[in-house]
Design an enzyme around this catalytic site. Structure first.
Site, PDB file in Angstrom:
ATOM      1  N   THR A  38     -54.621 -76.532 -18.157  1.00  0.00           N
ATOM      2  CA  THR A  38     -53.508 -75.659 -17.764  1.00  0.00           C
ATOM      3  C   THR A  38     -52.307 -76.489 -17.325  1.00  0.00           C
ATOM      4  O   THR A  38     -51.167 -76.123 -17.561  1.00  0.00           O
ATOM      5  CB  THR A  38     -53.932 -74.730 -16.604  1.00  0.00           C
ATOM      6  OG1 THR A  38     -55.193 -74.136 -16.924  1.00  0.00           O
ATOM      7  CG2 THR A  38     -52.919 -73.639 -16.372  1.00  0.00           C
ATOM      8  N   SER A  84     -52.831 -81.506  -8.028  1.00  0.00           N
ATOM      9  CA  SER A  84     -52.378 -80.300  -7.332  1.00  0.00           C
ATOM     10  C   SER A  84     -53.214 -79.917  -6.123  1.00  0.00           C
ATOM     11  O   SER A  84     -53.341 -80.678  -5.193  1.00  0.00           O
ATOM     12  CB  SER A  84     -52.305 -79.166  -8.351  1.00  0.00           C
ATOM     13  OG  SER A  84     -51.718 -78.051  -7.782  1.00  0.00           O
ATOM     14  N   HIS A  85     -53.835 -78.759  -6.194  1.00  0.00           N
ATOM     15  CA  HIS A  85     -54.568 -78.198  -5.056  1.00  0.00           C
ATOM     16  C   HIS A  85     -55.986 -78.752  -4.935  1.00  0.00           C
ATOM     17  O   HIS A  85     -56.710 -78.395  -4.023  1.00  0.00           O
ATOM     18  CB  HIS A  85     -54.630 -76.689  -5.216  1.00  0.00           C
ATOM     19  CG  HIS A  85     -55.206 -76.285  -6.543  1.00  0.00           C
ATOM     20  ND1 HIS A  85     -54.540 -76.511  -7.717  1.00  0.00           N
ATOM     21  CD2 HIS A  85     -56.387 -75.734  -6.880  1.00  0.00           C
ATOM     22  CE1 HIS A  85     -55.270 -76.097  -8.724  1.00  0.00           C
ATOM     23  NE2 HIS A  85     -56.409 -75.620  -8.250  1.00  0.00           N
ATOM     24  N   ASP A 105     -49.092 -76.765  -1.498  1.00  0.00           N
ATOM     25  CA  ASP A 105     -50.297 -77.448  -1.969  1.00  0.00           C
ATOM     26  C   ASP A 105     -50.110 -78.955  -2.131  1.00  0.00           C
ATOM     27  O   ASP A 105     -49.087 -79.511  -1.718  1.00  0.00           O
ATOM     28  CB  ASP A 105     -50.781 -76.816  -3.282  1.00  0.00           C
ATOM     29  CG  ASP A 105     -49.855 -77.128  -4.443  1.00  0.00           C
ATOM     30  OD1 ASP A 105     -48.661 -77.385  -4.204  1.00  0.00           O
ATOM     31  OD2 ASP A 105     -50.327 -77.127  -5.605  1.00  0.00           O
ATOM     32  N   ASP A 137     -49.272 -81.000  -4.508  1.00  0.00           N
ATOM     33  CA  ASP A 137     -48.069 -81.533  -5.148  1.00  0.00           C
ATOM     34  C   ASP A 137     -46.813 -80.720  -4.840  1.00  0.00           C
ATOM     35  O   ASP A 137     -45.769 -80.922  -5.460  1.00  0.00           O
ATOM     36  CB  ASP A 137     -48.278 -81.655  -6.661  1.00  0.00           C
ATOM     37  CG  ASP A 137     -48.597 -80.326  -7.324  1.00  0.00           C
ATOM     38  OD1 ASP A 137     -49.171 -79.446  -6.665  1.00  0.00           O
ATOM     39  OD2 ASP A 137     -48.263 -80.160  -8.518  1.00  0.00           O
ATOM     40  N   ASP A 151     -45.943 -77.550  -5.285  1.00  0.00           N
ATOM     41  CA  ASP A 151     -45.373 -76.496  -6.124  1.00  0.00           C
ATOM     42  C   ASP A 151     -45.890 -75.093  -5.789  1.00  0.00           C
ATOM     43  O   ASP A 151     -45.324 -74.104  -6.227  1.00  0.00           O
ATOM     44  CB  ASP A 151     -45.536 -76.807  -7.622  1.00  0.00           C
ATOM     45  CG  ASP A 151     -46.979 -77.014  -8.031  1.00  0.00           C
ATOM     46  OD1 ASP A 151     -47.868 -76.969  -7.154  1.00  0.00           O
ATOM     47  OD2 ASP A 151     -47.220 -77.242  -9.240  1.00  0.00           O
ATOM     48  N   ARG A 152     -46.949 -75.002  -4.998  1.00  0.00           N
ATOM     49  CA  ARG A 152     -47.445 -73.678  -4.617  1.00  0.00           C
ATOM     50  C   ARG A 152     -46.958 -73.302  -3.225  1.00  0.00           C
ATOM     51  O   ARG A 152     -46.596 -74.180  -2.435  1.00  0.00           O
ATOM     52  CB  ARG A 152     -48.966 -73.668  -4.585  1.00  0.00           C
ATOM     53  CG  ARG A 152     -49.588 -73.916  -5.923  1.00  0.00           C
ATOM     54  CD  ARG A 152     -51.082 -73.721  -5.845  1.00  0.00           C
ATOM     55  NE  ARG A 152     -51.653 -73.965  -7.153  1.00  0.00           N
ATOM     56  CZ  ARG A 152     -52.821 -73.495  -7.557  1.00  0.00           C
ATOM     57  NH1 ARG A 152     -53.564 -72.769  -6.738  1.00  0.00           N
ATOM     58  NH2 ARG A 152     -53.269 -73.745  -8.767  1.00  0.00           N
ATOM     59  N   THR A 178     -51.351 -67.912 -18.421  1.00  0.00           N
ATOM     60  CA  THR A 178     -51.392 -68.690 -17.181  1.00  0.00           C
ATOM     61  C   THR A 178     -50.882 -70.115 -17.406  1.00  0.00           C
ATOM     62  O   THR A 178     -51.235 -70.747 -18.402  1.00  0.00           O
ATOM     63  CB  THR A 178     -52.843 -68.715 -16.675  1.00  0.00           C
ATOM     64  OG1 THR A 178     -53.188 -67.392 -16.282  1.00  0.00           O
ATOM     65  CG2 THR A 178     -53.004 -69.648 -15.490  1.00  0.00           C
ATOM     66  N   GLU A 192     -49.875 -65.352  -9.841  1.00  0.00           N
ATOM     67  CA  GLU A 192     -50.676 -64.851  -8.712  1.00  0.00           C
ATOM     68  C   GLU A 192     -51.281 -65.997  -7.897  1.00  0.00           C
ATOM     69  O   GLU A 192     -51.683 -65.806  -6.767  1.00  0.00           O
ATOM     70  CB  GLU A 192     -51.773 -63.907  -9.202  1.00  0.00           C
ATOM     71  CG  GLU A 192     -52.600 -64.387 -10.388  1.00  0.00           C
ATOM     72  CD  GLU A 192     -53.411 -65.630 -10.144  1.00  0.00           C
ATOM     73  OE1 GLU A 192     -54.020 -65.712  -9.068  1.00  0.00           O
ATOM     74  OE2 GLU A 192     -53.436 -66.510 -11.032  1.00  0.00           O
ATOM     75  N   SER A 193     -51.339 -67.177  -8.492  1.00  0.00           N
ATOM     76  CA  SER A 193     -51.998 -68.321  -7.874  1.00  0.00           C
ATOM     77  C   SER A 193     -51.059 -69.060  -6.913  1.00  0.00           C
ATOM     78  O   SER A 193     -51.034 -70.273  -6.888  1.00  0.00           O
ATOM     79  CB  SER A 193     -52.485 -69.259  -8.968  1.00  0.00           C
ATOM     80  OG  SER A 193     -51.403 -69.615  -9.823  1.00  0.00           O
ATOM     81  N   LYS A 212     -42.943 -74.549 -10.765  1.00  0.00           N
ATOM     82  CA  LYS A 212     -42.968 -73.679  -9.603  1.00  0.00           C
ATOM     83  C   LYS A 212     -42.621 -74.532  -8.393  1.00  0.00           C
ATOM     84  O   LYS A 212     -42.723 -75.758  -8.438  1.00  0.00           O
ATOM     85  CB  LYS A 212     -44.306 -72.977  -9.469  1.00  0.00           C
ATOM     86  CG  LYS A 212     -45.537 -73.862  -9.436  1.00  0.00           C
ATOM     87  CD  LYS A 212     -46.768 -72.956  -9.501  1.00  0.00           C
ATOM     88  CE  LYS A 212     -48.059 -73.737  -9.360  1.00  0.00           C
ATOM     89  NZ  LYS A 212     -48.518 -74.345 -10.622  1.00  0.00           N
TER      90      LYS A 212
HETATM   91  C1  VG1 Z   1     -54.453 -72.694 -11.959  1.00  0.00           C
HETATM   92  C2  VG1 Z   1     -53.736 -71.392 -11.708  1.00  0.00           C
HETATM   93  C3  VG1 Z   1     -52.480 -71.325 -12.563  1.00  0.00           C
HETATM   94  C4  VG1 Z   1     -51.605 -72.548 -12.286  1.00  0.00           C
HETATM   95  C5  VG1 Z   1     -52.407 -73.807 -12.492  1.00  0.00           C
HETATM   96  C6  VG1 Z   1     -51.630 -75.057 -12.127  1.00  0.00           C
HETATM   97  O1  VG1 Z   1     -54.864 -72.771 -13.305  1.00  0.00           O
HETATM   98  O2  VG1 Z   1     -54.567 -70.299 -11.949  1.00  0.00           O
HETATM   99  O3  VG1 Z   1     -51.802 -70.127 -12.298  1.00  0.00           O
HETATM  100  O4  VG1 Z   1     -50.490 -72.556 -13.130  1.00  0.00           O
HETATM  101  O5  VG1 Z   1     -53.575 -73.789 -11.688  1.00  0.00           O
HETATM  102  O6  VG1 Z   1     -51.191 -75.006 -10.818  1.00  0.00           O
HETATM  103  P1  VG1 Z   1     -56.358 -72.431 -13.803  1.00  0.00           P
HETATM  104  O7  VG1 Z   1     -56.361 -72.735 -15.258  1.00  0.00           O
HETATM  105  O8  VG1 Z   1     -57.274 -73.266 -12.979  1.00  0.00           O
HETATM  106  O9  VG1 Z   1     -56.547 -70.971 -13.498  1.00  0.00           O
HETATM  107  V1  VG1 Z   1     -51.190 -76.421  -9.900  1.00  0.00           V
HETATM  108  O10 VG1 Z   1     -50.364 -76.064  -8.468  1.00  0.00           O
HETATM  109  O11 VG1 Z   1     -52.804 -76.748  -9.948  1.00  0.00           O
HETATM  110  O12 VG1 Z   1     -50.368 -77.505 -10.876  1.00  0.00           O
HETATM  111 CO    CO Z   2     -49.735 -77.599  -7.478  1.00  0.00          CO
END
Ligand code: VG1
Ligand code: CO
Length: 543
Positions: free
Chosen positions: A18, A113-114, A277, A279, A281-282, A344, A364-365, A376
């Site tokens: 993703t 990221s998270h 989060d 990085d 962006d959330r 997504t 939604e995330s 984001k």
């Molecule tokens: C998750 C979220 C998605 C988001 C992605 C990257 O992906 O659901 O909405 O864009 O993380 O966000 P997945 O494929 O695990 O559902 V981040 O802040 O991890 O770059």
């Molecule tokens: Co992130």
């Protein structure tokens, strides 16, 4: 200094998910693993000689080592200059900002990221194009294809570059410019929001708490919220970035941002709470004893956008990812602007923003953002909220409740089942896909299934088609159950179940989402045979 060509062999598992390639640190530490992927990026993007690249990451374990490798490979590949954040730090939205501001060819962002960080935890890498946004699927597919046939990579034999002082050095013939990671981003924020109004709000005794979760946004939040906007010292908590995020899970939700949640639901809670989060962006938005769902947050920002100077001229349109609730659609309708539904992942918003079709985007995330960058942006959402609060002079809760009264409430929840055996998770998805015909028209209590499908998206700008983006069970009253496999996990499979029910009646808006969605949850578990097939009685996380 000489350029060395190193013979290598492909790794079969370098397909970006993703948001880039994410793996455990030891996977990235294998000989040639990172190098193969970086060379695959360079071979796919074919940057002209002398091009400028941006490099930075969220500061997690292996960030510094990875940056040194990337710098030496960029020098060997003919880049003319690399802009790198001091200490190797750039939040994802700040990297996007810098890529755009200096008209660079693109950037490499290092983050998972998270996901947790540390020697045995997660690391990640992705390429962002010159618009500042994550590479489109066409590019990530090309990178994956290269990674499967790679036979050598090039790297400059040179000593490491010091990243801790601002200024310019050289690596072979390539310039390396260490930039302040916060400045350009902070200036962009000041150009979008009414900093004077927010300063006045904070001066009036309005108290805020921002939880940086020991992740990248610490320095950004401290500089912007405390230094520039005058929030009292200590308004930013967990503000020092750590390579392992202090052992925590840098995911801003009610489960993982528990320190903040305790404060915001405690006695003497501040008026506004937020977290971001790994990085940056959330974002999670909280009021006093009150949680704003990300889907509602997007809708609210859209409905109140005119409060912020950067959005006074109105919105071109809104885009949301498919599983995100339709709350924003209702606002778009009222504003008479288009609302787009994308798969997504932020990479699907880029074309729409570049074409001027949308201004605000959200998922939604816990992701919201706008066309100010192409990622984001966690702190941006926080500042947007503060700007709205400064103008409306109401509590977070009353603003949200008024919004529901006007537009109705989209009750929403996501159930995550993490670390499932891959076959079991695939089995659930397979069963659902095979049941489309038999499910259609079936009634469960007050719910009747109207259609079922596997979401497919055609990009209205470049015509590209992305298939199999999640199973949708759509009910006749607009309620939805969505099933999707995560594309960011690094262990087994993560199955996400998204639940949404619309309620127009204001007398029902006080309900807890879990109560309002009770019946849908039973249906979701029932038709997927989730418990039987995965052996999981309960989700890992509910958001
Ligand atoms: C998750 C979220 C998605 C988001 C992605 C990257 O992906 O659901 O909405 O864009 O993380 O966000 P997945 O494929 O695990 O559902 V981040 O802040 O991890 O770059
Ligand atoms: Co992130």
């Amino acid at each position: 200094m000489s350029i060395r060509t190193v013979v290598t062999q492909p790794f079969p598992d370098q397909k970006p998910g993703t948001s880039g390639l994410r793996k455990k640190v030891p996977v990235f530490q294998q000989a040639h693993y990172l190098e193969n992927f970086v060379q695959s990026i360079f071979d796919s993007i074919a940057a002209p000689q002398g091009a400028t690249l941006v490099v930075g990451g969220d500061g997690r374990y292996y960030n510094r080592e990875a940056i040194q490798i990337i710098l030496k490979m960029a020098a060997a590949d003919g880049f003319g200059e690399v802009l790198v954040g001091r200490g190797g730090i750039l939040s994802t939205p700040a990297a996007s900002c810098v890529i755009r501001k200096f008209n660079t060819f693109g950037g490499i962002i290092l983050s998972a990221s998270h996901n947790p960080g540390g020697p045995k935890e997660d690391f990640g890498i992705k390429f962002n194009s010159s618009n500042g946004g994550p590479a489109t699927e066409t590019v990530t597919d090309a990178i994956f294809a290269k990674s499967k046939s790679i036979s050598s990579y090039r790297i400059l034999d040179a000593a490491d570059v010091s990243l801790d002082e601002l200024g310019e050095t050289t690596l072979g013939t390539m310039k390396v410019k260490v930039i302040d990671p916060v400045n350009d981003y902070a200036e962009l924020m000041a150009s979008l929001f009414d900093f004077d109004a927010i300063r006045a709000l904070l001066k009036s005794g309005f108290r805020i708490k921002f939880d940086a979760m020991h992740a990248v946004n610490g320095p950004y939040a401290t500089e912007i919220l405390e230094n520039r906007l005058g929030a009292t010292a200590g308004s930013v908590m967990n503000g020092i970035p750590l390579e392992d995020f202090g052992g925590g899970h840098p995911d801003p939700n009610l489960t993982y941002a528990h320190d903040l949640v305790e404060i915001m639901y405690g006695d003497d809670a501040p008026d506004f709470g937020a977290a971001s989060d790994g990085d940056g962006d959330r974002n999670m938005i909280l009021g006093k004893h009150f949680f704003v769902t990300p889907s509602d947050s997007l809708a609210l920002l859209a409905a109140n956008a005119a409060s912020a100077p950067g959005y006074k001229q109105g919105l071109a349109g809104i885009a949301r990812s498919m599983p995100t609730s339709a709350a924003a659609d209702r606002v778009a309708k009222a504003l008479n602007i288009p609302c787009y539904e994308t798969p997504t992942g932020w990479k699907f918003f880029g074309n729409l923003m570049d074409a001027g079709k949308v201004t605000l985007c959200g998922e939604e995330s816990f992701g919201t953002g706008s066309d100010h960058v192409r990622e984001k942006d966690g702190l941006w959402a926080v500042l947007f909220w503060l700007n709205i609060l400064a103008v409306r002079k109401q509590s977070v809760e009353s603003i949200v409740r008024e919004h529901w009264t006007k537009f109705g409430r989209n009750f929403y929840s996501r159930y995550d089942y993490e670390g499932l055996p891959t076959e079991a998770a695939n089995g659930v998805m397979q069963l659902l896909r095979e049941s489309f015909t038999s499910l259609t028209g079936t009634t469960f209590g007050k719910y009747t299934i109207q259609t079922c499908d596997d979401f497919s998206y055609t990009d209205s700008v470049d015509g590209s088609v992305s298939k199999n983006q999640g199973v949708r069970i759509l009910f006749s009253d607009g309620s939805r159950i969505i099933y999707r496999l995560s594309g960011t996990g690094t262990e087994g499979a993560t199955l996400r179940v998204y639940l949404e029910a619309y309620e127009a009646d204001a007398a029902q808006h006080h309900l807890d989402a879990q109560d309002a969605l009770k019946e849908l949850i039973v249906i979701a578990l029932d038709i997927s045979e989730l418990v039987k097939r995965t052996g999981r009685e309960r989700p890992t996380v509910i958001t």
